[in-house]
Write a protein that holds these residues in place. Structure first.
Motif, PDB file in Angstrom:
ATOM      1  N   UNK A   2      17.938 -23.425  55.019  1.00  0.00           N
ATOM      2  CA  UNK A   2      17.934 -22.577  54.235  1.00  0.00           C
ATOM      3  C   UNK A   2      16.803 -21.966  53.561  1.00  0.00           C
ATOM      4  N   UNK A   3      15.849 -21.375  53.593  1.00  0.00           N
ATOM      5  CA  UNK A   3      15.218 -20.703  52.921  1.00  0.00           C
ATOM      6  C   UNK A   3      14.664 -19.919  51.778  1.00  0.00           C
ATOM      7  N   UNK A   4      15.774 -19.799  52.041  1.00  0.00           N
ATOM      8  CA  UNK A   4      16.441 -18.196  49.705  1.00  0.00           C
ATOM      9  C   UNK A   4      17.929 -18.239  50.142  1.00  0.00           C
ATOM     10  N   UNK A   5      18.434 -18.531  49.340  1.00  0.00           N
ATOM     11  CA  UNK A   5      19.875 -18.064  49.216  1.00  0.00           C
ATOM     12  C   UNK A   5      20.052 -17.103  47.940  1.00  0.00           C
ATOM     13  N   UNK A   6      20.991 -16.333  47.921  1.00  0.00           N
ATOM     14  CA  UNK A   6      21.818 -15.481  47.457  1.00  0.00           C
ATOM     15  C   UNK A   6      23.061 -15.948  46.156  1.00  0.00           C
ATOM     16  N   UNK A   7      22.990 -15.640  45.157  1.00  0.00           N
ATOM     17  CA  UNK A   7      23.929 -16.376  44.455  1.00  0.00           C
ATOM     18  C   UNK A   7      24.736 -15.076  43.654  1.00  0.00           C
ATOM     19  N   UNK A   8      25.680 -14.586  43.564  1.00  0.00           N
ATOM     20  CA  UNK A   8      26.649 -14.036  42.668  1.00  0.00           C
ATOM     21  C   UNK A   8      27.478 -14.502  41.704  1.00  0.00           C
ATOM     22  N   UNK A   9      27.933 -14.382  40.580  1.00  0.00           N
ATOM     23  CA  UNK A   9      29.166 -14.907  40.343  1.00  0.00           C
ATOM     24  C   UNK A   9      29.807 -14.566  39.193  1.00  0.00           C
TER      25      UNK A   9
END
Lengths: 245, 532
Positions: free
Chosen positions: B418-425
């Motif tokens: 994984x080279x980029x991650x998206x997080x939302x909370x």
């Protein structure tokens, strides 16, 4: 009104009895037909696109429109003036406007007939099970007729200003060329106001942007009607001017 | 005779007077013509009717409303060029439909949308106007097929033919792989794309992006390969306000919409770290792009990301074998540090990657770190945004240096990273906390972790521009997708593979109709000669 209709009838009869109209019709229909098949092939068989090309999307349509109306109208006033028939017409109980309008209507009817071959192309492909978008086709045809009306009015205007048909045709072709190419030349300009001013008389854009796309827009109808009326008006004035020359 | 007699009655004064009257009348008529055409263009006096069967020339009510209520005038520059095979025919169809749509929008807006079509047919001789507009809009590269640029007061949004305006299906040209299917327009989305672009460039809000500074981050004014001046320019063109913040000087974190940590190679102070973490916790948005060197420690960029569920690996950078001239895959060369991510490495139905997938665009990263998922805040959604090719490996630096040999050992694990991650909370509610500048009711915190700060640097920004723009739009909640149903024109196509219908059309149009004209003409001529 009665004079107008009578002149229209007389002009139409004159057109279809003479060889010029048939020769023009033959060349234009042959060229249009050949190009329609070519457009069908190049568009991957897209019937609507090929019909649109036939009615204004291609340069051939505009070439025909630049050349055919002047050739059709060049004799209408100048030749009659040279032979003296116009003098009889002007002394007859019809107004100068009726004379010019009658000739103008005849030219437009002839060109309308020429462009209506597109409906026959539509019928031809329709018989093969692929009906075109008839509404869009009607819009394109109406636009083509309105363009023809404008160029016929220009042709009549040129014809009314000279007694030599060939000079009239040449003048009208030059004027038509100016109308058609001015927006292309203005596109080279960096001045926004030049492009905006020329865009107001851009015939190709007004035809393609509305009628050819299948839209009936009063603004575009008014554009063609107003400019056609202007040239018809100038033609009437030019005929009237013959009285005091 | 009558005319001659009458004209003899006129002397030169009368002629001059009549001539002058004619000239005045013609000038007045010209003025009237211009007036009539001008009046007819007034939108309140205009009536239009769509003649097409599929109502192709009728705008969606949402579009009409936006055009009526938009706060600024919009300029639309059309840069269409010849599409490449196999899309050369369907690409032109899309261009044609987009031009018609733009004409409709311009007409409907009452002159507030100005459309300018640039001629790119001869790329070696572009008009000065076209060159000037390309420069103003920052369009260095225009791919085959071309694009539409929507701009207003320094903001712009670019719509590409493939992906943004339409989904194109290449069909199947190889009969060995099933029946031959010609390319087609799978869906025309021009109206939806145009509407989104207009909303974006005409919105009043200017989201504030704050870049951290003082920790070895990429220089926002740096013109070199590893500078970020192009990023700063691009963000301004997209309607963002760009600022920087150096917490070491003791200033508090400013009111912002997005915080960006771009390649920091030093730790933050504890106070800075706390400010950044709190900002995100309270509903702020952050983009953290890591450099190739591990910073480490409790107040490092890595720690900031780990706090929100994206833990970076410290064991090296992600490398991929590169195709060689002979066609095989090559290792041991520095180019292996470039990770190219295509559609197979991007999630579908994602606001950042979906437009890239449909347009078949790639994202390029250099010396990227890899991420793993770790415990995230409560209710968080963590997603792998970019994944490397399956042959990738983690390349550790040569002992004691920052250099790599790009040659994996035989037992090195090859897998997708994984080279980029998206997080939302959901944000942590705290009435005392500083809220983001413009949206106090923000519904969620958003973090974007990118393994390579170089992906946003000058040398890769041209390649990654769409990815970067989509990323910042997502972070700023600028998702203007107003759903306008994708339209497909009813296909009225003649089967060209069957010669019979084409031959019939040819017979009617080229032989029968002209032949009829010729026969009637000859008959008329014959009748005329007989009568004389």
């Amino acid at each position: 009104m009665r004079g107008w209709i009578a002149i229209t009838r007389r002009e139409l009869a004159g057109l279809f009895v003479g060889p010029l109209a048939w020769a023009l019709l033959f060349i234009a229909v042959l060229l249009q037909g050949w190009l329609f098949v070519l457009y069908l092939k190049t568009s991957g068989g897209d019937v609507d696109l090929a019909l649109r090309w036939t009615l204004g999307e291609s340069w051939v349509f505009w070439a025909l429109l630049i050349l055919v109306p002047p050739l059709l109208t060049m004799r209408m006033i100048s030749e009659e003036s040279r032979t003296g028939i116009l003098e009889f017409l002007l002394t007859a109980p019809v107004s100068d406007a009726a004379v010019v309008l009658g000739k103008f209507t005849a030219a437009v009817v002839f060109l309308g007939l020429l462009w209506s071959t597109a409906f026959l192309y539509g019928l031809a492909v329709s018989s093969l099970g692929i009906a075109p978008d008839w509404g869009a086709l009607a819009g394109g045809w109406l636009g083509a007729v309105l363009c023809s009306a404008l160029f016929s009015a220009i042709g009549l205007c040129a014809s009314a200003m000279t007694s030599t048909p060939i000079v009239a045709a040449f003048g009208a072709i030059v004027l038509n060329l100016v109308f058609v190419t001015a927006p292309l030349l203005a596109g080279l300009s960096d001045q926004t106001w030049v492009r905006a001013a020329v865009a107001r008389v851009d015939v190709i854009d007004h035809h393609k942007g509305s009628f050819l796309a299948g839209v009936l827009d009063t603004s575009y109808v008014a554009f063609f009607a107003a400019w056609t009326a202007f040239f018809v008006f100038v033609a009437v004035r030019a005929v009237e001017a013959r009285r005091w020359r | 005779m009558a005319l001659a007699r009458r004209s003899a009655d006129y002397d030169w004064r009368s002629r001059l007077s009549i001539g002058a009257r004619v000239v005045v009348a013609v000038v007045l008529a010209l003025f009237a013509t211009l007036l009539v055409t001008w009046i007819a263009e007034r939108s309140e006096l205009r009536w239009r009717h769509d003649l097409t069967a599929a109502q192709e020339n009728t705008l969606n009510p949402a579009t009409v409303r936006v055009l009526r209520e938009m706060p600024r005038d919009i300029a639309v520059d059309v840069f269409f060029s010849a599409p490449e095979p196999p899309f050369h025919i369907v690409g032109r169809e899309v261009q044609d439909r987009m031009r018609r749509l733009l004409r409709l929008a311009a007409d409907q807006s009452g002159g507030r949308v100005a459309v300018e079509d640039h001629d790119l047919s001869d790329r070696t001789r572009l008009s000065p106007r076209t060159q000037a507009r390309r420069q103003e809009l920052g369009l260095a590269v225009i791919e085959p097929g071309g694009l539409v640029a929507v701009s207003s007061e320094g903001r712009r949004h670019v719509l590409r033919l493939r992906g943004d305006l339409a989904d194109l299906d290449p069909g199947n040209a190889d009969s060995r792989q099933g029946p031959v299917v010609p390319p087609r327009v799978a869906g025309f989305r021009g109206e939806e794309a145009l509407l989104g672009a207009i909303l974006k460039v005409s919105e009043g809000r200017t989201p504030i992006v704050v870049f951290t500074a003082g920790h070895g981050e990429l220089d926002l004014d740096g013109p070199g390969e590893r500078g970020a001046v192009l990023l700063a320019r691009e963000l301004k063109a997209q309607g963002f306000q760009v600022q920087s913040w150096n917490g070491a000087r003791g200033t508090a974190f400013p009111a912002a919409d997005i915080a960006v940590v771009l390649g920091a190679d030093q730790r933050f102070t504890d106070a800075e770290f706390a400010e950044l973490a709190t900002f995100v916790d309270r509903g702020g948005r952050a983009l953290v792009a890591l450099g190739p060197r591990v910073v480490g420690g409790e107040s490092s960029p890595e720690a900031l990301l780990a706090r929100f569920g994206a833990k970076s690996r410290d064991s090296g950078i992600v490398c991929m074998p590169m195709p060689s001239v002979s066609g095989g895959l090559q290792t041991g060369i520095p180019q292996c540090a470039y990770a190219v991510v295509g559609f197979e490495g991007m999630p579908a139905q994602n606001p950042i990657t979906d437009p890239l997938r449909t347009a078949d665009q790639r994202v390029m990263l250099f010396a990227s770190r890899a991420f793993d998922r770790v415990a995230a805040p409560r209710g968080a959604r963590v997603l792998d945004l970019l994944r490397s090719a399956p042959e990738s490996w983690l390349e550790a630096p040569i002992d004691g240096t920052d250099r790599y040999d790009y040659a994996p050992e035989n037992d090195t694990e090859r897998t997708r990273y994984s080279l980029a991650m998206q997080v939302a909370f959901p944000p942590v509610r705290n009435p005392d906390a500083t809220l983001p500048s413009s949206d106090p009711a923000r519904a969620e915190s958003r973090i974007l972790a990118i393994g390579s700060a170089d992906a946003l640097a000058n040398h890769l920004l041209v390649t990654n521009r769409d990815f970067v723009v989509n990323a910042f739009d997502w972070l700023a909640s600028r998702e203007y997708r107003v759903r306008v149903e994708s339209t497909n024109r009813e296909s009225r196509k003649l089967d060209l593979s069957d010669p019979v219908p084409v031959s019939r059309v040819h017979t009617v149009t080229v032989i029968l109709l002209p032949g009829l004209c010729l026969c009637l003409g000859l008959l008329t001529l014959w009748l005329r000669r007989r009568s004389t």
